[in-house]
Design an enzyme around this catalytic site. Structure first.
Site, short mmCIF file in Angstrom:
data_model
loop_
_atom_site.label_atom_id
_atom_site.label_comp_id
_atom_site.label_asym_id
_atom_site.label_seq_id
_atom_site.Cartn_x
_atom_site.Cartn_y
_atom_site.Cartn_z
N LEU A 182 7.29 -1.73 -1.86
CA LEU A 182 6.55 -1.77 -3.13
C LEU A 182 5.75 -0.49 -3.37
O LEU A 182 5.87 0.16 -4.42
CB LEU A 182 5.61 -3.00 -3.09
CG LEU A 182 4.47 -3.06 -4.08
CD1 LEU A 182 4.99 -3.20 -5.50
CD2 LEU A 182 3.54 -4.24 -3.74
N TYR B 289 -2.33 -9.75 11.53
CA TYR B 289 -2.23 -8.59 10.62
C TYR B 289 -3.56 -7.83 10.59
O TYR B 289 -3.60 -6.60 10.67
CB TYR B 289 -1.88 -9.13 9.24
CG TYR B 289 -1.77 -8.13 8.12
CD1 TYR B 289 -0.61 -7.38 7.93
CD2 TYR B 289 -2.82 -7.96 7.21
CE1 TYR B 289 -0.51 -6.49 6.86
CE2 TYR B 289 -2.72 -7.08 6.15
CZ TYR B 289 -1.56 -6.34 5.97
OH TYR B 289 -1.46 -5.47 4.92
N PRO C 145 -6.29 -0.74 0.15
CA PRO C 145 -6.00 -1.31 -1.18
C PRO C 145 -6.32 -2.80 -1.23
O PRO C 145 -6.31 -3.49 -0.21
CB PRO C 145 -4.48 -1.10 -1.34
CG PRO C 145 -4.02 -0.33 -0.15
CD PRO C 145 -5.06 -0.50 0.91
P1 NAP Z 1 6.75 -3.87 1.52
O1 NAP Z 1 7.14 -3.78 0.09
O2 NAP Z 1 6.99 -5.13 2.25
O3 NAP Z 1 7.47 -2.68 2.28
C1 NAP Z 1 7.37 -2.58 3.67
C2 NAP Z 1 7.99 -1.27 4.08
O4 NAP Z 1 7.88 -1.14 5.48
C3 NAP Z 1 9.49 -1.20 3.73
O5 NAP Z 1 9.79 0.11 3.35
C4 NAP Z 1 10.13 -1.56 5.06
O6 NAP Z 1 11.43 -1.01 5.21
C5 NAP Z 1 9.17 -0.88 6.02
N1 NAP Z 1 9.25 -1.44 7.37
C6 NAP Z 1 8.93 -2.69 7.76
N2 NAP Z 1 9.19 -2.84 9.07
C7 NAP Z 1 9.67 -1.64 9.50
C8 NAP Z 1 10.15 -1.16 10.75
N3 NAP Z 1 10.18 -1.93 11.85
N4 NAP Z 1 10.60 0.11 10.80
C9 NAP Z 1 10.60 0.89 9.73
N5 NAP Z 1 10.16 0.51 8.52
C10 NAP Z 1 9.71 -0.75 8.40
O7 NAP Z 1 5.21 -3.51 1.72
P2 NAP Z 1 4.17 -2.87 0.70
O8 NAP Z 1 3.59 -3.99 -0.07
O9 NAP Z 1 4.78 -1.69 0.02
O10 NAP Z 1 3.04 -2.39 1.70
C11 NAP Z 1 2.85 -1.02 2.02
C12 NAP Z 1 1.58 -0.89 2.83
O11 NAP Z 1 0.48 -1.35 2.04
C13 NAP Z 1 1.58 -1.74 4.11
O12 NAP Z 1 1.01 -1.00 5.15
C14 NAP Z 1 0.71 -2.93 3.74
O13 NAP Z 1 0.09 -3.46 4.86
C15 NAP Z 1 -0.27 -2.30 2.76
N6 NAP Z 1 -0.86 -3.23 1.79
C16 NAP Z 1 -0.07 -3.99 0.97
C17 NAP Z 1 -0.67 -4.86 0.07
C18 NAP Z 1 0.13 -5.74 -0.85
O14 NAP Z 1 -0.47 -6.56 -1.58
N7 NAP Z 1 1.45 -5.62 -0.91
C19 NAP Z 1 -2.07 -4.94 -0.01
C20 NAP Z 1 -2.83 -4.11 0.82
C21 NAP Z 1 -2.22 -3.27 1.71
P3 NAP Z 1 12.76 -1.83 4.69
O15 NAP Z 1 12.71 -1.75 3.17
O16 NAP Z 1 13.89 -1.09 5.23
O17 NAP Z 1 12.60 -3.23 5.19
#
Ligand code: NAP
Ligand code: GDP
Length: 316
Positions: free
Chosen positions: A14, A138, A165
């Site tokens: 995302l 987490y 965030p």
């Molecule tokens: P997301 O859409 O679930 O994407 C996760 C990403 O991590 C994907 O690119 C995934 O790759 C990669 N990934 C997961 N496991 C992996 C592994 N073992 N090796 C390599 N890559 C791996 O997450 P997001 O929402 O963009 O979150 C991005 C960051 O923001 C994270 O650190 C999260 O904790 C933080 N965050 C998110 C939110 C929220 O509401 N979404 C809020 C606060 C903070 P694949 O696509 O190949 O699976």
């Protein structure tokens, strides 16, 4: 800043996709951006992580890769959330140090703050007490990223930092109903409810409150942090406190955007999770007073449209 080679872990998610869209809109000869997915390297694997750093020789890293999920996925997999995120973070920071990366921006989250706290929460309060039990794995893994940043600075003089965030949403989210976050879950459910002419079920009471940030706004802020923010201590990236909404209000925005006219029900047998985690963006506002956040209804409208347009390929 000349010839930055920025490696973005989690570049297929995302937040990663939003950053990619933002930097590709304003290309620069002095910047090379590399967006990684787990297919390029499994960052749980130390050797694979080293290999991808050797291959790309980054000068800067935006570290987004993580095991991520909404309340209900966290409740099921606390041990996996802890271990996987600790391993990924250790591998990425260690390889960054060894590759001579000058700056790493990692991602924490406002859901990792102490459960029992005063509001609004701010950057000084990350370690002030246990997190909400629903996502303790987490939360502790993410908190350790901040500890690692402090230790890498103490021992090696490195300036690695983190952003915090609030709840993020937007195109390319994980729209899984079981495992995803509330907004993508509701967007998916509203799509199906409209298509199948059935009721839309919101989980929990609808009364918990959240600050939602649009991934396209967050992308601009993370790139700004990479280029302009030099503290080791984290910075909260959030909309104003006045923009906090209840889950019920968020559901109403989804209903409006989807044009859903059927009944909306609340399943109070499902968990509410944390009641609120209201965060202060005073530090951000002091450094970047004029940043304009996308109005939430507009961001929800764009995301609902994106999901409908990309229904066949969206993660769900
Ligand atoms: P997301 O859409 O679930 O994407 C996760 C990403 O991590 C994907 O690119 C995934 O790759 C990669 N990934 C997961 N496991 C992996 C592994 N073992 N090796 C390599 N890559 C791996 O997450 P997001 O929402 O963009 O979150 C991005 C960051 O923001 C994270 O650190 C999260 O904790 C933080 N965050 C998110 C939110 C929220 O509401 N979404 C809020 C606060 C903070 P694949 O696509 O190949 O699976
Ligand atoms: P959180 O912000 O870290 O707690 O995680 P979520 O993004 O999963 O939001 C959870 C809140 O939204 C809780 O109050 C849930 O009861 C509520 N909620 C309502 N409907 C849904 C849904 O369809 N999916 C999810 N994940 N949460 C929902």
């Amino acid at each position: 800043m000349v010839n930055m080679r920025v490696l973005v872990t989690g570049g297929s998610g995302l937040v990663g996709k939003a950053i990619q869209e933002f930097v590709e809109y304003q290309p620069s000869d002095e910047e090379t951006w590399i967006f990684l997915s787990s297919k390029d390297a499994d960052l749980l694997d130390a050797n694979a992580t080293k290999k991808i750093f050797d291959e790309h020789q980054p000068t800067h890293v935006i570290h987004l890769a993580a095991m991520v999920g909404g309340l209900f996925r966290n409740l099921k997999y606390n041990a996996d959330f802890l271990r996987n995120n600790l391993l990924i973070n250790d591998n990425v920071l260690k390889c960054s140090k060894e590759a001579g990366v000058v700056k790493v921006v990692s991602c924490l989250s406002t859901c990792i703050f102490p459960d029992k706290t005063t509001y609004p929460i701010d950057e000084t309060m990350v370690h002030n007490g246990p997190p909400h039990p629903s996502n303790k794995g987490y939360s502790y893994a993410k908190r350790m990223l901040d500890v690692m940043n402090q230790c890498y600075h103490d021992q090696y003089g490195l300036r690695y930092t983190s952003v915090i965030p609030t709840n993020v949403f937007g195109p390319h989210d994980n729209f899984s109903i079981e495992d995803g976050h509330v907004l993508p879950g509701l967007i998916h459910k509203a799509y199906l409810a409209k298509r199948d002419a059935v009721s839309l079920t919101v989980w929990g009471s609808g009364s918990p409150r959240r600050q939602f940030i649009y991934s396209r706004d967050l992308a601009k802020l993370i790139v700004w942090v990479l280029k302009n923010y030099s503290d080791i201590d984290p910075i909260i990236l959030s909309v104003d406190e006045s923009a906090e909404v209840s889950i019920k209000e968020a559901a109403e925005m989804v209903v409006k955007a989807a044009g859903f006219t059927g009944p909306v029900e609340y399943d109070t047998s499902k968990a509410d999770g944390q009641y609120k985690k209201t965060a202060s963006n005073a530090k951000l506002r002091k450094l970047l007073p004029d940043f304009v956040f996308t109005p939430m209804q507009q961001a929800v409208d764009e995301t609902v449209k994106w999901f409908a347009d990309n229904y066949d390929v969206a993660r769900k």
